[in-house]
Design a protein around this motif. Structure first.
Motif, PDB file in Angstrom:
ATOM      1  N   MET A 171      -4.414  31.146   8.357  1.00 34.27           N
ATOM      2  CA  MET A 171      -5.407  30.081   8.216  1.00 34.27           C
ATOM      3  C   MET A 171      -6.773  30.695   7.911  1.00 34.27           C
ATOM      4  SD  MET A 171      -6.466  27.134  11.008  1.00 34.27           S
ATOM      5  CE  MET A 171      -6.571  28.277  12.383  1.00 34.27           C
ATOM      6  N   VAL A 172      -7.508  30.013   7.039  1.00 35.30           N
ATOM      7  CA  VAL A 172      -8.895  30.368   6.736  1.00 35.30           C
ATOM      8  C   VAL A 172      -9.751  29.144   7.024  1.00 35.30           C
ATOM      9  CG1 VAL A 172     -10.527  30.933   4.885  1.00 35.30           C
ATOM     10  CG2 VAL A 172      -8.330  32.122   5.019  1.00 35.30           C
ATOM     11  N   TYR A 173     -10.908  29.349   7.625  1.00 35.42           N
ATOM     12  CA  TYR A 173     -11.829  28.244   7.892  1.00 35.42           C
ATOM     13  C   TYR A 173     -12.758  28.086   6.702  1.00 35.42           C
ATOM     14  CZ  TYR A 173     -15.104  25.209  10.385  1.00 35.42           C
ATOM     15  OH  TYR A 173     -15.888  24.147  10.765  1.00 35.42           O
ATOM     16  N   TYR A 174     -12.519  27.030   5.904  1.00 34.79           N
ATOM     17  CA  TYR A 174     -13.373  26.789   4.746  1.00 34.79           C
ATOM     18  C   TYR A 174     -14.707  26.183   5.166  1.00 34.79           C
ATOM     19  CZ  TYR A 174     -14.883  25.358   0.121  1.00 34.79           C
ATOM     20  OH  TYR A 174     -15.611  25.207  -1.032  1.00 34.79           O
ATOM     21  N   GLY A 175     -14.696  25.346   6.186  1.00 33.57           N
ATOM     22  CA  GLY A 175     -15.949  24.883   6.776  1.00 33.57           C
ATOM     23  C   GLY A 175     -16.553  23.640   6.176  1.00 33.57           C
ATOM     24  N   GLN A 176     -15.882  23.028   5.194  1.00 33.87           N
ATOM     25  CA  GLN A 176     -16.374  21.780   4.619  1.00 33.87           C
ATOM     26  C   GLN A 176     -15.197  20.867   4.334  1.00 33.87           C
ATOM     27  OE1 GLN A 176     -19.964  21.788   2.133  1.00 33.87           O
ATOM     28  NE2 GLN A 176     -19.473  23.894   1.600  1.00 33.87           N
ATOM     29  N   CYS A 214     -15.807  37.216  14.882  1.00 32.85           N
ATOM     30  CA  CYS A 214     -16.685  36.506  13.946  1.00 32.85           C
ATOM     31  C   CYS A 214     -16.636  35.008  14.242  1.00 32.85           C
ATOM     32  CB  CYS A 214     -16.230  36.774  12.508  1.00 32.85           C
ATOM     33  SG  CYS A 214     -17.159  35.875  11.250  1.00 32.85           S
ATOM     34  N   LEU A 215     -17.806  34.379  14.299  1.00 34.05           N
ATOM     35  CA  LEU A 215     -17.905  32.935  14.462  1.00 34.05           C
ATOM     36  C   LEU A 215     -18.439  32.342  13.162  1.00 34.05           C
ATOM     37  CD1 LEU A 215     -19.616  32.675  17.997  1.00 34.05           C
ATOM     38  CD2 LEU A 215     -17.156  32.734  17.470  1.00 34.05           C
ATOM     39  N   LEU A 216     -17.689  31.407  12.578  1.00 37.92           N
ATOM     40  CA  LEU A 216     -18.129  30.737  11.354  1.00 37.92           C
ATOM     41  C   LEU A 216     -18.471  29.291  11.678  1.00 37.92           C
ATOM     42  CD1 LEU A 216     -15.637  32.075   8.632  1.00 37.92           C
ATOM     43  CD2 LEU A 216     -17.916  32.919   9.237  1.00 37.92           C
ATOM     44  N   LEU A 217     -19.679  28.902  11.338  1.00 43.18           N
ATOM     45  CA  LEU A 217     -20.155  27.538  11.556  1.00 43.18           C
ATOM     46  C   LEU A 217     -20.159  26.813  10.223  1.00 43.18           C
ATOM     47  CD1 LEU A 217     -21.588  25.271  13.151  1.00 43.18           C
ATOM     48  CD2 LEU A 217     -23.740  26.460  12.723  1.00 43.18           C
ATOM     49  N   GLY A 218     -19.408  25.729  10.124  1.00 43.73           N
ATOM     50  CA  GLY A 218     -19.342  24.959   8.893  1.00 43.73           C
ATOM     51  C   GLY A 218     -19.945  23.580   9.050  1.00 43.73           C
ATOM     52  N   ASN A 219     -19.626  22.723   8.089  1.00 41.71           N
ATOM     53  CA  ASN A 219     -20.179  21.373   8.069  1.00 41.71           C
ATOM     54  C   ASN A 219     -19.197  20.378   8.697  1.00 41.71           C
ATOM     55  OD1 ASN A 219     -22.076  19.436   7.503  1.00 41.71           O
ATOM     56  ND2 ASN A 219     -21.402  19.107   5.410  1.00 41.71           N
ATOM     57  N   ILE A 220     -18.510  20.800   9.740  1.00 41.78           N
ATOM     58  CA  ILE A 220     -17.575  19.948  10.467  1.00 41.78           C
ATOM     59  C   ILE A 220     -18.204  19.622  11.820  1.00 41.78           C
ATOM     60  CG2 ILE A 220     -15.232  19.695  11.363  1.00 41.78           C
ATOM     61  CD1 ILE A 220     -15.400  20.060   8.324  1.00 41.78           C
ATOM     62  N   TYR A 229     -13.155  28.371  -2.833  1.00 45.78           N
ATOM     63  CA  TYR A 229     -11.939  27.629  -2.518  1.00 45.78           C
ATOM     64  C   TYR A 229     -10.712  28.314  -3.134  1.00 45.78           C
ATOM     65  CZ  TYR A 229      -8.512  23.845  -2.485  1.00 45.78           C
ATOM     66  OH  TYR A 229      -7.374  23.097  -2.317  1.00 45.78           O
ATOM     67  N   LEU A 230     -10.812  28.698  -4.402  1.00 49.84           N
ATOM     68  CA  LEU A 230      -9.688  29.385  -5.051  1.00 49.84           C
ATOM     69  C   LEU A 230      -9.418  30.735  -4.401  1.00 49.84           C
ATOM     70  CD1 LEU A 230     -10.128  28.622  -8.867  1.00 49.84           C
ATOM     71  CD2 LEU A 230      -8.382  27.757  -7.310  1.00 49.84           C
ATOM     72  N   ASP A 231     -10.467  31.442  -4.015  1.00 50.83           N
ATOM     73  CA  ASP A 231     -10.283  32.729  -3.329  1.00 50.83           C
ATOM     74  C   ASP A 231      -9.563  32.533  -1.994  1.00 50.83           C
ATOM     75  OD1 ASP A 231     -11.482  34.153  -5.358  1.00 50.83           O
ATOM     76  OD2 ASP A 231     -13.467  34.161  -4.426  1.00 50.83           O
ATOM     77  N   VAL A 232      -9.908  31.440  -1.293  1.00 50.21           N
ATOM     78  CA  VAL A 232      -9.247  31.131  -0.018  1.00 50.21           C
ATOM     79  C   VAL A 232      -7.767  30.834  -0.255  1.00 50.21           C
ATOM     80  CG1 VAL A 232      -9.056  29.362   1.774  1.00 50.21           C
ATOM     81  CG2 VAL A 232     -11.281  30.357   1.248  1.00 50.21           C
ATOM     82  N   VAL A 233      -7.473  30.039  -1.308  1.00 47.51           N
ATOM     83  CA  VAL A 233      -6.079  29.710  -1.618  1.00 47.51           C
ATOM     84  C   VAL A 233      -5.287  30.994  -1.917  1.00 47.51           C
ATOM     85  CG1 VAL A 233      -4.564  28.579  -3.285  1.00 47.51           C
ATOM     86  CG2 VAL A 233      -6.567  27.380  -2.427  1.00 47.51           C
ATOM     87  N   SER A 255     -23.535  40.619  20.889  1.00 44.34           N
ATOM     88  CA  SER A 255     -23.216  41.834  20.142  1.00 44.34           C
ATOM     89  C   SER A 255     -21.727  41.979  19.835  1.00 44.34           C
ATOM     90  CB  SER A 255     -23.689  43.066  20.920  1.00 44.34           C
ATOM     91  OG  SER A 255     -23.097  43.096  22.212  1.00 44.34           O
ATOM     92  N   ALA A 256     -20.872  41.083  20.402  1.00 45.47           N
ATOM     93  CA  ALA A 256     -19.420  41.230  20.231  1.00 45.47           C
ATOM     94  C   ALA A 256     -18.890  40.492  19.008  1.00 45.47           C
ATOM     95  CB  ALA A 256     -18.699  40.722  21.480  1.00 45.47           C
ATOM     96  N   VAL A 257     -19.662  39.556  18.476  1.00 45.02           N
ATOM     97  CA  VAL A 257     -19.194  38.764  17.334  1.00 45.02           C
ATOM     98  C   VAL A 257     -20.294  38.629  16.290  1.00 45.02           C
ATOM     99  CG1 VAL A 257     -17.472  37.409  18.620  1.00 45.02           C
ATOM    100  CG2 VAL A 257     -19.841  36.633  18.549  1.00 45.02           C
ATOM    101  N   ALA A 258     -19.868  38.624  15.025  1.00 42.40           N
ATOM    102  CA  ALA A 258     -20.792  38.344  13.932  1.00 42.40           C
ATOM    103  C   ALA A 258     -20.870  36.837  13.726  1.00 42.40           C
ATOM    104  CB  ALA A 258     -20.334  39.036  12.660  1.00 42.40           C
ATOM    105  N   LEU A 259     -21.966  36.394  13.136  1.00 46.76           N
ATOM    106  CA  LEU A 259     -22.238  34.966  13.014  1.00 46.76           C
ATOM    107  C   LEU A 259     -22.581  34.646  11.565  1.00 46.76           C
ATOM    108  CD1 LEU A 259     -22.479  32.559  14.990  1.00 46.76           C
ATOM    109  CD2 LEU A 259     -24.918  33.059  15.147  1.00 46.76           C
ATOM    110  N   ARG A 260     -22.042  33.508  11.099  1.00 45.33           N
ATOM    111  CA  ARG A 260     -22.367  33.085   9.733  1.00 45.33           C
ATOM    112  C   ARG A 260     -22.303  31.559   9.630  1.00 45.33           C
ATOM    113  NH1 ARG A 260     -25.048  33.990   5.006  1.00 45.33           N
ATOM    114  NH2 ARG A 260     -23.983  33.022   3.266  1.00 45.33           N
ATOM    115  N   VAL A 261     -23.347  30.968   9.046  1.00 45.12           N
ATOM    116  CA  VAL A 261     -23.336  29.550   8.714  1.00 45.12           C
ATOM    117  C   VAL A 261     -22.863  29.423   7.274  1.00 45.12           C
ATOM    118  CG1 VAL A 261     -24.684  27.438   8.497  1.00 45.12           C
ATOM    119  CG2 VAL A 261     -25.206  29.065  10.319  1.00 45.12           C
ATOM    120  N   ILE A 262     -21.769  28.675   7.068  1.00 48.55           N
ATOM    121  CA  ILE A 262     -21.099  28.664   5.766  1.00 48.55           C
ATOM    122  C   ILE A 262     -21.814  27.783   4.749  1.00 48.55           C
ATOM    123  CG2 ILE A 262     -18.966  27.999   4.576  1.00 48.55           C
ATOM    124  CD1 ILE A 262     -17.453  28.599   7.170  1.00 48.55           C
TER     125      ILE A 262
END
Length: 311
Positions: A15-20, A277-283, A30-34, A193-200
């Motif tokens: 599974m990949v978290y696309y975030g939208q 890693c924590l990914l924050l999306g638009n969900i 999206y194609l890269d995720v697929v 310091s244990a996880v990286a963070l990214r807003v998608i």
């Protein structure tokens, strides 16, 4: 077929978290995720690919890209009554038509690298030059309003909320009859310091990142790179990684003094050890989670009815 998705959730193999909820803003990712998810398919069992309902304009072109990319043996096309916007996706049509990110046969795009072998015919995009070989099963309903969009967006939002609520239901203890409110459950404490963070889905200034993350739905992911932090965090990624998502959680609090995220998640501890890693999306967290918690006295955090429509 077994019922609405929230009634029979299972842990994905990959599974990949696309975030939208729509890939319209970033179709290349999206194609890269697929491609990334499809790379784990071992062909030992049949695979059913459930494509999106977006089949107008660029959505149709993206669907042509997907058919080229995934090389299915069968394509089932379900049409709408009295709607001519979508042609039958025959192998010939897909072969000749340009997709959103791939080109059709009409446009020269290939070169012969070595005449000694058939395998040497390669395209600049790394695609096969031969026409796709699949059987098209075309379903055309004859009753009115079949497949009409109508309230599909509203319904999909309700089903998505139900799936999130069903997922959060795994936080409940099976041997306790009463449903415990989320604020009474003990969260995991995760050092900055244990996880990286990214807003998608949007750019957030580093000074505002914690405001964005607090009380948010996040994908719990695993990136191959080791997290190296010179300070006590937070660790911010400059690009959105395409990586394994092991589950989801709610950041129910951020302790700025102790540099800790407080995260609620039903993901088992043996998998959580892999999360870096924590990914924050638009969900968004369903509204009922915020307004329907029992035992809250006074003003509910992050909930307001005092709107300012001039903003």
């Amino acid at each position: 077929l077994p019922g609405p998705p929230f009634t029979h959730q299972q842990t994905p193999r990959k599974m990949v978290y696309y975030g939208q909820t729509s890939c319209e803003q970033d179709t290349e990712r999206y194609l890269d995720v697929v491609k990334y998810v499809f790379s784990c398919y071992k062909k030992e069992v049949p695979l059913v690919i459930n494509t999106m309902g977006w089949v107008k304009g660029e959505g149709l072109l993206l669907l042509i890209d997907l058919i080229r990319l995934l090389s299915p043996s069968h394509v089932v096309q379900m049409d709408m009554c009295d709607w001519k916007a979508m042609p039958p996706l025959t192998p010939e049509h897909v072969h000749l038509s340009a997709g959103l990110h791939t080109k059709g046969k009409q446009q020269p795009r290939c070169k012969q690298l070595d005449v000694s072998a058939v395998e040497s015919w390669k395209c600049s995009e790394g695609e096969d030059v031969s026409a796709p070989q699949y059987k098209l099963l075309y379903v055309h309903p004859e009753f009115p309003r079949a497949g009409a969009a109508g309230e599909a967006r509203v319904h999909s939002g309700i089903l998505r909320d139900m799936s999130i609520l069903g997922y959060l239901g795994h936080l409940q203890y099976p041997d306790i009859g009463a449903v415990l409110p989320l604020h009474s459950l003990v969260p995991y404490q995760v050092p900055f310091s244990a996880v990286a963070l990214r807003v998608i889905h949007t750019d957030v200034a580093p000074t505002n990142i914690m405001y964005a993350v607090n009380a948010s739905w996040v994908g719990l992911c695993c990136i191959p790179d080791e997290i190296r932090c010179q300070t006590d965090g937070p660790v911010l990624l400059t690009q959105t990684p395409i990586c394994d998502c092991l589950g989801f959680g709610i950041v129910r609090g951020v302790d700025m003094e102790k540099k800790l995220y407080h995260i609620l998640t039903p993901v088992p501890p043996e998998k959580l050890r892999l999360v870096n890693c924590l990914l924050l999306g638009n969900i968004a967290i369903p509204n009922c989670v915020l307004v329907g918690q029992q035992g809250i006295e006074g003003e509910i955090p992050y909930v307001t009815s005092d709107y300012n429509y001039s903003i």
